[in-house]
Motif scaffolding. Structure first.
Motif, mmCIF file in Angstrom:
data_model
loop_
_atom_site.group_PDB
_atom_site.id
_atom_site.type_symbol
_atom_site.label_atom_id
_atom_site.label_comp_id
_atom_site.label_asym_id
_atom_site.label_seq_id
_atom_site.Cartn_x
_atom_site.Cartn_y
_atom_site.Cartn_z
ATOM 1 N N THR A 6 0.591 -1.089 0.117
ATOM 2 C CA THR A 6 0.145 0.092 0.231
ATOM 3 C C THR A 6 0.427 1.050 0.034
ATOM 4 O O THR A 6 0.459 2.419 -0.961
ATOM 5 N N GLN A 7 1.677 1.601 0.705
ATOM 6 C CA GLN A 7 3.176 2.737 0.870
ATOM 7 C C GLN A 7 3.530 2.492 -0.563
ATOM 8 O O GLN A 7 3.560 3.592 -1.108
ATOM 9 N N GLY A 60 1.703 4.351 -3.078
ATOM 10 C CA GLY A 60 1.310 5.743 -2.457
ATOM 11 C C GLY A 60 -0.200 6.126 -2.045
ATOM 12 O O GLY A 60 -0.896 7.041 -1.860
ATOM 13 N N MET A 61 -0.182 4.866 -1.688
ATOM 14 C CA MET A 61 -2.005 5.329 -0.497
ATOM 15 C C MET A 61 -1.290 5.670 0.850
ATOM 16 O O MET A 61 -0.290 5.755 1.485
ATOM 17 N N THR A 62 -2.284 6.611 0.874
ATOM 18 C CA THR A 62 -1.915 7.032 2.670
ATOM 19 C C THR A 62 -2.475 5.743 3.626
ATOM 20 O O THR A 62 -3.280 4.709 3.266
ATOM 21 N N GLN A 63 -2.299 6.262 4.987
ATOM 22 C CA GLN A 63 -2.267 5.323 6.125
ATOM 23 C C GLN A 63 -3.959 5.026 5.867
ATOM 24 O O GLN A 63 -5.046 3.511 6.481
ATOM 25 N N GLN A 68 -6.271 4.934 3.722
ATOM 26 C CA GLN A 68 -6.649 4.885 2.757
ATOM 27 C C GLN A 68 -6.158 2.688 2.423
ATOM 28 O O GLN A 68 -6.322 2.575 2.311
ATOM 29 N N ARG A 116 -8.709 0.112 2.762
ATOM 30 C CA ARG A 116 -8.883 -0.799 1.882
ATOM 31 C C ARG A 116 -8.219 -2.653 1.394
ATOM 32 O O ARG A 116 -8.628 -2.684 0.805
ATOM 33 N N ILE A 117 -6.819 -2.228 2.572
ATOM 34 C CA ILE A 117 -6.676 -3.503 1.771
ATOM 35 C C ILE A 117 -6.622 -4.334 4.189
ATOM 36 O O ILE A 117 -6.824 -5.383 3.470
#
Lengths: 224, 243
Positions: free
Chosen positions: A126-127, A130-133, A135, A139-140
Motif C-alpha cells: 500500500t505504501q 502511494g496510499m495514505t495510512q 486508505q 481498503r487493504i
C-alpha cells in the motif's frame, strides 16, 4: 421423582417466544455498538496514539479483569449514587451499555491482533503505490483483518446473546426473567429453566450455521 | 531526471548505505548487482521510503526531498512518482488480479472506476493474464503473481519503476516468463532501476550496470565494461564467483 411436565413446557413456548426479540435485540444492539467501539479502541492501540493508548489499555484491563455481572451492578445500581443523572437509565439500556463496554474490551484485542496479523508485505504494497495510512487501513488491511478476526468476533456475539440473560438481574424481563416469573408461580422450575436453556441453545446453534457459511464465503479469496 | 545524493542509512547502528550518489536519465535502464547484504535492496527501498534513509536527498523531476527532514506529504509525493516491484510480489491478497491493478488508480490517482478497469484489462492483456483477471493472488502461480505485480507497477505510469530482485523468490520454471516481460518493458524505454542476480539478463537490457559492495557504489559503467573488463578487484572477484 416427578415426571417432566411436557404439556406445561409446550405452554411456555409461546410465552418465552414473546421475549426472544428483546433478548436478540439487546444482543444485536450491543454487538453493533461494541464492534464500533472495539474498532476505535483497536485503532488507538495499533497507532499507539499517545495518552489515549494508555487510557485504552486501562479500559481494556478493567473490563476484561472484572466479571460482567459485577460491572452491570456497579453501573446500574452503584453509579446513580455518585451521579444521579445515571438513574434515568433503564435496565435494558444499562444491560446494552454493560455488554457493549465489556465485550468491546475483548473485541478490541482480537481486532488489534488481527490487524497485526496481516502480513507486513501488505502494508508495504500500500505504501509503494502511494496510499495514505487511512486508505491502506480501509481498503487493504482491515478487510484482511476482518477475515482473521471474524470467527473470534462471532464467538463473542454468541457469548453476548447468552450474556443478555444477566439483564434479568437488573430487573429486565427478557427470556430468563420471563421463565423465572413463570416458574415462581407454577413451581415448575426445571421445565421453565430447561426450556430457556433450549431456547439459547437453538439460537446459538443457528448462529453457528451462519458462522460456518460466513467463514467459507470470506475465505474464498484465499482458496487455491 | 532522477537523482539520489549522499544517501546514508544505518539499521540499529550498522551502516548499510554509506553515501550513495546516483543519477538516472529518463528512459535509462540500470541494473544493480553485488554480493548479498551490500545494501542493494535497501537503496531501492530508501528511494521509495519503504525504508527511511538517515541522510541524503532524493530528486525526481521538480520534486526534491531532504530525507532527514522529509514530511509525510513529501514521502507520499515521492512514492507516487515511483513504482515498486517486490521480491515476494506483495499483491493485495483481498483483490483479484484486475483489482490489484485498479486499486491505486482509483484510490490514489482518482481515476474513474470504468477507466481504471479498461486500463487494467489492457495491461492484463499485455502481461498475458487476461484469463486470470478475476483470480485472487492465492490461486496464481509465482510467475503469474509477479507478472501482476509488474502490471500493477506499470499501471501507475510512474517516471521510475524499482525492481527489487523480482525473480529471486520464483521457482526456476517461472523465472523466464518474468524476465521476458521485463525485457519487453525495457524495450519501451521505461526508466527502470533493477536489483537482480540474473547476470545474463543484466547484460542484455542494462544501459548501465552498477556494482555495489559494503554500502557503496564500487564501479559503474555499460554492461560490456562491467562484465568483460571490470576494473575494480572487488568487481572482478564478485563476477568470478557468480559465474
Amino acid at each position: 421423582m416427578e415426571a417432566l411436565d411436557l404439556d406445561y413446557m409446550m405452554g411456555l413456548v409461546p410465552i418465552l417466544l414473546r421475549y426472544l426479540p428483546l433478548t436478540l435485540g439487546m444482543a444485536l444492539a450491543a454487538m453493533v455498538l461494541a464492534l464500533v467501539l472495539a474498532l476505535i479502541l483497536a485503532m488507538i492501540r495499533v497507532a499507539r496514539v499517545r495518552i489515549l493508548n494508555q487510557i485504552v489499555q486501562f479500559f481494556i484491563s478493567f473490563f476484561r479483569g472484572t466479571p460482567l455481572l459485577v460491572q452491570l451492578f456497579l453501573f446500574y445500581y452503584g453509579l446513580p449514587q455518585l451521579m444521579p443523572a445515571f438513574s434515568a437509565i433503564n435496565g435494558v439500556q444499562a444491560a446494552i451499555a454493560g455488554l457493549t463496554l465489556h465485550f468491546s474490551a475483548y473485541m478490541a484485542e482480537s481486532i488489534r491482533a488481527a490487524i497485526l496479523g496481516v502480513d507486513r508485505s501488505q502494508w508495504e504494497a500500500t505504501q509503494a503505490v502511494g496510499m495514505t495510512q487511512v486508505q491502506a487501513m480501509r481498503r487493504i488491511i482491515l478487510p484482511q483483518a476482518a477475515r482473521i478476526a471474524a470467527p473470534t468476533l462471532l464467538n463473542y456475539f454468541i457469548d453476548m446473546i447468552k450474556g443478555t440473560s444477566l439483564a434479568f438481574t437488573l430487573g429486565v424481563t427478557e427470556m430468563m426473567g420471563a421463565a423465572q416469573k413463570e416458574a415462581a408461580s407454577s413451581f415448575r422450575y426445571f421445565e421453565a429453566f430447561l426450556l430457556v436453556a433450549i431456547f439459547y441453545w437453538v439460537v446459538v446453534e443457528a448462529l453457528s450455521v451462519v458462522q460456518r457459511w460466513l467463514e467459507v464465503r470470506m475465505n474464498r479469496a484465499l482458496a487455491r | 531526471m532522477i537523482a539520489v545524493t549522499g544517501l546514508v542509512k544505518a539499521f540499529n547502528g550498522t551502516p548499510v548505505l554509506r553515501g550513495i550518489d546516483l543519477t538516472i536519465q529518463p528512459g535509462e535502464r540500470i541494473v544493480v548487482i553485488g554480493p548479498s547484504g551490500t545494501g542493494k535492496s535497501t537503496l531501492l527501498r530508501c528511494i521509495n521510503f519503504l525504508d527511511h534513509a538517515d541522510e541524503g536527498t532524493i530528486r525526481i523531476g521538480d520534486l526534491s526531498v531532504d530525507v532527514a527532514k522529509a514530511t509525510k506529504a513529501q514521502i507520499l509525493a515521492v512514492r507516487r512518482r515511483t513504482a515498486f516491484v517486490f521480491q515476494n510480489y506483495a499483491l493485495f491478497a483481498n483483490r483479484t488480479a484486475r483489482g490489484n491493478i485498479t486499486e491505486a488508480l482509483v484510490t490514489v490517482q482518482g481515476i474513474p472506476k470504468a477507466e481504471a478497469t479498461s486500463r487494467a484489462d489492457e495491461i492484463l492483456r499485455d502481461i498475458g493474464l487476461s484469463d486470470k483477471a478475476d483470480a485472487y493472488p492465492a490461486s496464481l502461480s509465482g510467475g503469474q503473481q509477479q507478472r501482476v505485480g509488474i502490471g500493477r507497477a506499470l499501471a501507475l505510469n510512474a517516471p521510475l519503476i524499482l525492481f527489487d530482485e523480482p525473480t529471486s523468490a520464483l521457482d526456476p520454471e517461472w523465472v523466464g516468463e518474468v524476465l521476458d516481460l521485463m525485457r519487453r518493458i525495457a524495450e519501451q524505454r521505461q526508466t527502470m532501476l533493477i536489483v537482480t542476480h540474473e547476470m545474463q539478463f543484466a547484460r542484455e537490457i542494462a544501459d548501465r550496470v552498477i556494482f555495489m559492495e559494503g554500502g557503496r557504489i564500487v564501479e559503474e559503467g555499460p554492461p560490456s565494461q562491467i562484465f568483460d573488463a571490470p576494473r575494480d578487484p572487488r568487481t572482478q572477484e564478485f563476477l568470478r564467483r557468480v559465474r
